[in-house]
Scaffold this motif. Structure first.
Motif, PDB file in Angstrom:
ATOM      1  N   HIS A  81       6.752   0.704   3.173  1.00 23.35           N
ATOM      2  CA  HIS A  81       6.557   2.133   2.911  1.00 23.35           C
ATOM      3  C   HIS A  81       7.288   3.012   3.931  1.00 23.35           C
ATOM      4  O   HIS A  81       7.439   4.211   3.715  1.00 23.35           O
ATOM      5  CB  HIS A  81       5.065   2.480   2.884  1.00 23.35           C
ATOM      6  N   ASP A 140      -0.925  -1.014   8.514  1.00 18.10           N
ATOM      7  CA  ASP A 140      -0.995  -0.266   7.255  1.00 18.10           C
ATOM      8  C   ASP A 140      -1.940   0.941   7.292  1.00 18.10           C
ATOM      9  O   ASP A 140      -2.781   1.099   6.391  1.00 18.10           O
ATOM     10  CB  ASP A 140      -1.407  -1.215   6.107  1.00 18.10           C
ATOM     11  N   HIS A 167       5.715  -7.321   9.126  1.00 20.34           N
ATOM     12  CA  HIS A 167       4.896  -6.617   8.123  1.00 20.34           C
ATOM     13  C   HIS A 167       4.485  -7.541   6.971  1.00 20.34           C
ATOM     14  O   HIS A 167       3.308  -7.694   6.668  1.00 20.34           O
ATOM     15  CB  HIS A 167       5.652  -5.403   7.580  1.00 20.34           C
ATOM     16  N   HIS A 214      -3.167  -5.915   2.943  1.00 19.29           N
ATOM     17  CA  HIS A 214      -4.398  -5.150   3.155  1.00 19.29           C
ATOM     18  C   HIS A 214      -5.638  -6.045   3.090  1.00 19.29           C
ATOM     19  O   HIS A 214      -6.705  -5.600   2.650  1.00 19.29           O
ATOM     20  CB  HIS A 214      -4.528  -3.999   2.137  1.00 19.29           C
ATOM     21  N   HIS A 234       0.496  -5.751   5.272  1.00 18.76           N
ATOM     22  CA  HIS A 234       1.054  -5.643   3.914  1.00 18.76           C
ATOM     23  C   HIS A 234       0.056  -5.909   2.790  1.00 18.76           C
ATOM     24  O   HIS A 234      -0.018  -5.134   1.847  1.00 18.76           O
ATOM     25  CB  HIS A 234       2.264  -6.559   3.759  1.00 18.76           C
ATOM     26  N   ASP A 279       3.866   0.295   7.861  1.00 23.72           N
ATOM     27  CA  ASP A 279       3.300   1.164   6.833  1.00 23.72           C
ATOM     28  C   ASP A 279       2.454   2.288   7.431  1.00 23.72           C
ATOM     29  O   ASP A 279       1.304   2.520   7.032  1.00 23.72           O
ATOM     30  CB  ASP A 279       2.515   0.362   5.778  1.00 23.72           C
ATOM     31  N   HIS A 281      -1.148   3.936   6.644  1.00 25.03           N
ATOM     32  CA  HIS A 281      -0.802   4.834   5.523  1.00 25.03           C
ATOM     33  C   HIS A 281      -1.363   6.226   5.777  1.00 25.03           C
ATOM     34  O   HIS A 281      -2.248   6.711   5.053  1.00 25.03           O
ATOM     35  CB  HIS A 281      -1.317   4.266   4.193  1.00 25.03           C
TER      36      HIS A 281
HETATM   37 FE   LIG Z   1       0.619  -1.177   3.183  1.00 26.03          FE
END
Ligand SMILES: [Fe+2]
Length: 293
Positions: free
Chosen positions: A100, A9, A184, A221, A219, A67, A11
């Motif tokens: 995402h 993640d 994920h 976090h 996922h 992600d 991002h």
């Molecule tokens: Fe995420």
């Protein structure tokens, strides 16, 4: 001893500037959310420090559980590939996509184009599940990334992938490998229903029948550890890792990653997990260390 690193993640920030035509769908809510909240949470400099610390540990392999993107803009997949290339070669890094990365219809196709080399099996074939052999490890990549309705962040494997996973694990029984599932969405989570893995029970049934040595997810976090049923009373550790880019200035669950030191032999594997993450001063430190087997 084989060292596997796991991060998730990221991002990737900053978000590329979207065209208005790219926001005429679910992306608009994600874009507003990014502008109002998430751009203060996911920090490129935090991620850079986490990756630098991870690389200093010289892992034998790196698992990334999705992600990379935020709202699945085409440019995010290009930047995702560039980030992966800086992280390591496709031989060194295995990736599965997150929700995402399939934020809108077509997102996952872009991911599969740009990130193909990191999401394929040893014969360069795409599709999930994939199987990659690295040292004593069998890395099994699953995709739970499906486009969902507005406000939803659920994941789904689907019956075909679950059946293929069972077949793959059956075949792997003949080989003396430490089996690691990369996924994920977590199979067990306290998150709200709109964020869960829809067919978690079907996955857990396959794992209860065939077993694996380790399951890694992102996922939520959060640093998480849940024990799943394996065959014959065995237990499967399902371990979640925090996002690799969350700033300690905005969250108690700041950026981190996990290392696994795997040794031993079939029937007597050893696996030590070392959690590292960023403290309030911005230094990356060891947070926790436990034996999983
Ligand atoms: Fe995420």
């Amino acid at each position: 001893m084989f060292t596997l690193a796991h991060l998730s993640d990221p991002h990737l920030a900053p978000l590329p500037q979207p065209r208005w035509s790219e926001l005429l769908n679910k992306r608009i809510t994600g874009y507003i959310n990014w502008r109002r909240n998430r751009r203060f949470v996911h920090d490129a400099e935090v991620l850079r420090k986490i990756v630098a610390d991870l690389k200093a540990q010289a892992p034998d392999h790196i698992a990334v559980t999705g992600d990379l993107a935020n709202i699945s803009l085409p440019e995010e997949f290009v930047r995702g590939r560039e980030w992966l290339e800086r992280l390591g070669t496709p031989q060194q890094v295995s990736l599965v996509p997150g929700n995402h990365d399939a934020y809108v219809t077509g997102g996952l196709e872009d991911a599969e184009t740009e990130w193909a080399a990191y999401m394929c099996d040893d014969q360069d074939d795409d599709g999930f599940p994939y199987l990659r052999r690295r040292g004593p490890l069998a890395l099994i990549g699953l995709s739970t990334a499906v486009p969902t309705a507005w406000g939803m962040a659920t994941g789904r494997l689907g019956p075909m992938q679950i059946e293929a996973l069972a077949g793959l694990l059956e075949e792997l029984k003949a080989e003396p490998l430490f089996r690691v599932v990369l996924i994920h969405h977590p199979p067990v989570s306290k998150a709200k229903p709109h964020k869960l893995l829809a067919d978690a029970d079907a996955l857990k049934r396959v794992l209860a029948r065939h077993g694996v040595e380790l399951l890694l997810h992102g996922h939520d976090h959060l640093q998480m550890l849940n024990w799943l049923d394996g065959p014959g009373g065995a237990r499967v550790p399902a371990v979640g890792v925090p996002s690799a880019s969350i700033s300690p200035r905005v969250s108690r669950n700041a950026a981190g990653y996990n290392l696994y030191r795997i040794g031993g032999a079939p029937g007597a594997w050893t696996c030590e997990m070392i959690a590292r993450g960023m403290d309030e001063s911005g230094a990356v430190i060891e947070r926790n260390r436990i034996m999983l087997g």
